[in-house]
Design a protein around this motif. Structure first.
Motif, short mmCIF file in Angstrom:
data_model
loop_
_atom_site.label_atom_id
_atom_site.label_comp_id
_atom_site.label_asym_id
_atom_site.label_seq_id
_atom_site.Cartn_x
_atom_site.Cartn_y
_atom_site.Cartn_z
N ARG A 147 0.87 -1.34 0.13
CA ARG A 147 -0.15 0.00 -0.01
C ARG A 147 0.79 1.49 0.13
O ARG A 147 0.38 2.20 -0.34
N VAL A 148 1.93 0.97 0.49
CA VAL A 148 3.03 2.29 0.56
C VAL A 148 4.05 1.78 -0.27
O VAL A 148 4.78 0.80 0.00
N GLY A 149 4.52 2.80 -1.18
CA GLY A 149 5.91 2.72 -1.93
C GLY A 149 6.77 3.42 -1.26
O GLY A 149 6.82 4.07 -0.17
N THR A 150 8.13 3.10 -1.91
CA THR A 150 9.29 3.52 -1.30
C THR A 150 9.93 4.52 -2.42
O THR A 150 9.77 4.17 -3.69
N SER A 151 10.42 5.68 -1.96
CA SER A 151 10.97 6.59 -3.01
C SER A 151 12.34 6.54 -3.18
O SER A 151 13.13 6.42 -2.22
N ASP A 152 13.02 6.18 -4.22
CA ASP A 152 14.62 6.50 -4.59
C ASP A 152 14.63 7.62 -5.79
O ASP A 152 14.34 7.19 -7.04
N GLN A 153 15.44 8.66 -5.63
CA GLN A 153 15.43 9.63 -6.49
C GLN A 153 14.26 9.94 -7.38
O GLN A 153 14.43 10.32 -8.53
N GLY A 154 13.23 10.37 -6.65
CA GLY A 154 12.10 10.78 -7.12
C GLY A 154 11.17 9.58 -7.90
O GLY A 154 10.17 10.03 -8.32
N VAL A 155 11.58 8.39 -7.80
CA VAL A 155 10.70 7.25 -8.49
C VAL A 155 10.36 6.48 -7.35
O VAL A 155 11.03 6.11 -6.42
#
Length: 134
Positions: free
Chosen positions: A21-29
């Motif tokens: 349900r929750v994503g992880t952000s890496d360099q805006g992605v």
């Protein structure tokens, strides 16, 4: 469809059993962990193997498609350029569903078989056609 680098020439199929349900952000992605259960696994598939996965969310039939790289915006409208009688002609389009490479045409005067110009320049110089037409 799933493919494994370690298993050449074979495609597998699966079904999504979970999406975080929750994503992880890496360099805006933002990435979301997706769990896929193989429906046709065999002894070649081992735990811990990495797969390339294509997830089909919608399948369209009998639709007109245009390459995304041919679509331009002009005065707030989506257009593609077609080659007609040696001239570039802008054609207004309304797009529907899309993938990373193609988009469905919902409304347009565009016809199957029209010659669409890929990667047209944003602006043409001097009122003439594009440089490749001179």
């Amino acid at each position: 469809m799933l493919t494994f680098d370690a298993i050449r020439g074979k495609e597998y199929h699966g079904q999504i059993t979970g999406v975080d349900r929750v994503g992880t952000s890496d360099q805006g992605v933002v990435d979301f962990l997706v769990t896929v259960e193989l429906t046709d696994a065999d002894e070649a598939v081992k735990p811990g193997m990495t797969a390339a996965v294509n997830i089909v969310v919608n399948e369209l039939q009998d639709v007109l498609l245009v390459p995304n790289r041919a679509v331009r915006f002009n005065d707030g409208k989506q257009i593609v350029y077609i080659l007609k009688d040696g001239q570039l002609v802008p054609v207004e389009i309304e797009l529907g569903a899309s993938s990373d490479t193609m988009s469905e045409v919902l409304q347009s005067d565009l016809q199957a078989g029209d010659l669409i110009v890929l990667n047209p320049p944003a602006e043409f110089e001097g009122g003439g056609g594009p440089p490749f037409m001179r």
